[in-house]
Design an enzyme around this catalytic site. Structure first.
Site, PDB file in Angstrom:
ATOM      1  CG  HIS A  63      32.346  44.336  43.873  1.00 13.11           C
ATOM      2  ND1 HIS A  63      32.937  43.105  43.881  1.00 13.11           N
ATOM      3  CD2 HIS A  63      31.915  44.533  42.609  1.00 13.11           C
ATOM      4  CE1 HIS A  63      32.875  42.588  42.675  1.00 13.11           C
ATOM      5  NE2 HIS A  63      32.257  43.436  41.878  1.00 13.11           N
ATOM      6  CB  SER A  80      31.443  38.387  48.551  1.00 12.99           C
ATOM      7  OG  SER A  80      31.289  39.072  47.328  1.00 12.99           O
ATOM      8  CB  ALA A 118      40.929  39.267  41.909  1.00 12.45           C
TER       9      ALA A 118
END
Length: 165
Positions: A63, A80, A118
């Protein structure tokens, strides 16, 4: 029935840069049609959770930092990029950007993986508040929180791709 190649091509990025999860779910026969967000999510999560700690750590490390160098360089995955833009992270003031940069560096130094949340439905203030709270967690608590957030991100991505279950 969807082919393995099509399934992995379509869903291999739901867990950031970690197609092995989709491959394992498909290969184990865990994918049932019709494909729904809930059904695919349940199957993928099962194999994410079954992965060893090092593999799950690899998923976390895949990530990007929030509002980090990849965002500035325009090198985020499309998912993203949209997620961060939706939370206003592409429109930070210089002071806000400096704070995110400082927190990102401290977080990665402490935990060994980037801060993951999130961001859908959150604003930059919400994200900063979570960042400042979670940086005080111990590593085990934060690993659990980050993996839960990864699963939530995967569900949100699948909900944008498939009908509900």
């Amino acid at each position: 029935m969807i082919s393995r190649d099509d399934f992995v091509s379509r869903f291999g990025g739901v867990f950031e840069h970690s197609p092995f999860i989709a491959e394992r779910a498909f290969d184990a026969g865990a994918i049932a049609e019709p494909l729904t967000s809930g059904g695919v999510h349940a199957a993928l999560v099962r194999f994410f959770r079954a992965a060893g700690e090092e593999e799950r750590l690899g998923v976390l490390r895949a990530h990007p930092d929030l509002a980090g160098r990849l965002a500035i360089a325009g090198e985020l995955t499309e998912d993203s990029r949209k997620e961060q833009a939706g939370a206003g992270l592409d429109r930070l003031s210089p002071g806000e950007h400096a704070r995110f940069t400082e927190l990102n560096a401290a977080y990665v130094t402490k935990f060994g993986f980037p801060f993951i949340i999130a961001v859908k439905g959150l604003g930059k203030e919400d994200i900063l508040a979570a960042f400042e709270t979670r940086i005080d967690n111990d590593r085990d608590a934060e690993f659990a929180t980050a993996t839960a957030q990864v699963e939530k991100i995967a569900l949100l991505r699948l909900q944008s791709m498939l009908p509900e279950s």
